[in-house]
Design a protein around this motif. Structure first.
Motif, PDB file in Angstrom:
ATOM      1  N   SER A 194       0.834  -1.200   0.000  1.00 47.84           N
ATOM      2  CA  SER A 194       0.000   0.000   0.000  1.00 47.84           C
ATOM      3  C   SER A 194       0.865   1.245   0.000  1.00 47.84           C
ATOM      4  O   SER A 194       2.035   1.229   0.388  1.00 47.84           O
ATOM      5  CB  SER A 194      -0.929   0.006   1.214  1.00 47.84           C
ATOM      6  OG  SER A 194      -0.191  -0.011   2.413  1.00 47.84           O
ATOM      7  N   LYS A 205      -1.447   4.377   4.615  1.00 46.91           N
ATOM      8  CA  LYS A 205      -1.182   3.424   5.697  1.00 46.91           C
ATOM      9  C   LYS A 205      -1.723   3.963   7.022  1.00 46.91           C
ATOM     10  O   LYS A 205      -1.554   5.133   7.347  1.00 46.91           O
ATOM     11  CB  LYS A 205       0.312   3.144   5.789  1.00 46.91           C
ATOM     12  CG  LYS A 205       0.814   2.254   4.665  1.00 46.91           C
ATOM     13  CD  LYS A 205       2.310   1.992   4.759  1.00 46.91           C
ATOM     14  CE  LYS A 205       2.737   1.074   3.614  1.00 46.91           C
ATOM     15  NZ  LYS A 205       4.184   0.847   3.570  1.00 46.91           N
ATOM     16  N   THR A 231      -7.794   0.167   4.754  1.00 45.62           N
ATOM     17  CA  THR A 231      -7.597  -1.264   4.937  1.00 45.62           C
ATOM     18  C   THR A 231      -8.141  -2.008   3.732  1.00 45.62           C
ATOM     19  O   THR A 231      -9.304  -1.829   3.369  1.00 45.62           O
ATOM     20  CB  THR A 231      -8.299  -1.756   6.205  1.00 45.62           C
ATOM     21  OG1 THR A 231      -7.799  -1.051   7.348  1.00 45.62           O
ATOM     22  CG2 THR A 231      -8.057  -3.254   6.399  1.00 45.62           C
ATOM     23  N   SER A 276      -9.046  -5.673   1.917  1.00 41.71           N
ATOM     24  CA  SER A 276      -9.354  -7.059   2.239  1.00 41.71           C
ATOM     25  C   SER A 276      -9.877  -7.754   0.992  1.00 41.71           C
ATOM     26  O   SER A 276     -10.327  -7.100   0.046  1.00 41.71           O
ATOM     27  CB  SER A 276     -10.387  -7.144   3.369  1.00 41.71           C
ATOM     28  OG  SER A 276     -11.598  -6.531   2.989  1.00 41.71           O
TER      29      SER A 276
END
Length: 121
Positions: free
Chosen positions: A59, A64, A68, A70
């Motif tokens: 990322s 950061k 997030t 997923s």
């Protein structure tokens, strides 16, 4: 043929949150990497975050601790949870997937159509 369909963009105030989703469909044998890129007006497209089938993540430093990523390998989907959004996060966000094509015997890169994220008060 493979399609990537994104959803979840919109307008949010600074400090707010948004969730982007992308679903891959079509003739899919194996998806290697899935992820998100973004392009702001007048700027080049840049990496936001990508995730491999094994869960390894790469990322941008700028996201950061706030974003997030997923992935659901069974459903061929990838999500991006964006928190503490800033005006500089405003951009068109593109889903990206690197997919092995049985037809061509090679990995092929696919892009979604893009979804607008605007962070403004």
């Amino acid at each position: 043929q493979v399609q990537l369909v994104e959803s979840g963009g919109g307008l949010v105030q600074p400090g707010g949150s948004l969730r982007l989703s992308c679903a891959a469909s079509g003739s899919i044998f194996r998806i290697n990497t899935m992820g998100w890129y973004r392009q702001a007006p007048g700027k080049e497209r840049e990496l936001v975050a990508v995730i491999t089938s094994g869960g390894r993540i790469n990322s941008a430093d700028s996201v950061k601790g706030r974003f997030t990523i997923s992935r659901d390998n069974d459903k061929n989907t990838v999500n991006l949870e964006m928190n503490r959004l800033k005006p500089e996060d405003t951009a068109v966000y593109y889903c990206n997937a690197d997919i092995y094509s049985v037809e061509y015997g090679a990995d092929i890169e696919y892009w979604g159509q893009g979804t607008q994220v605007t962070v403004s008060s």
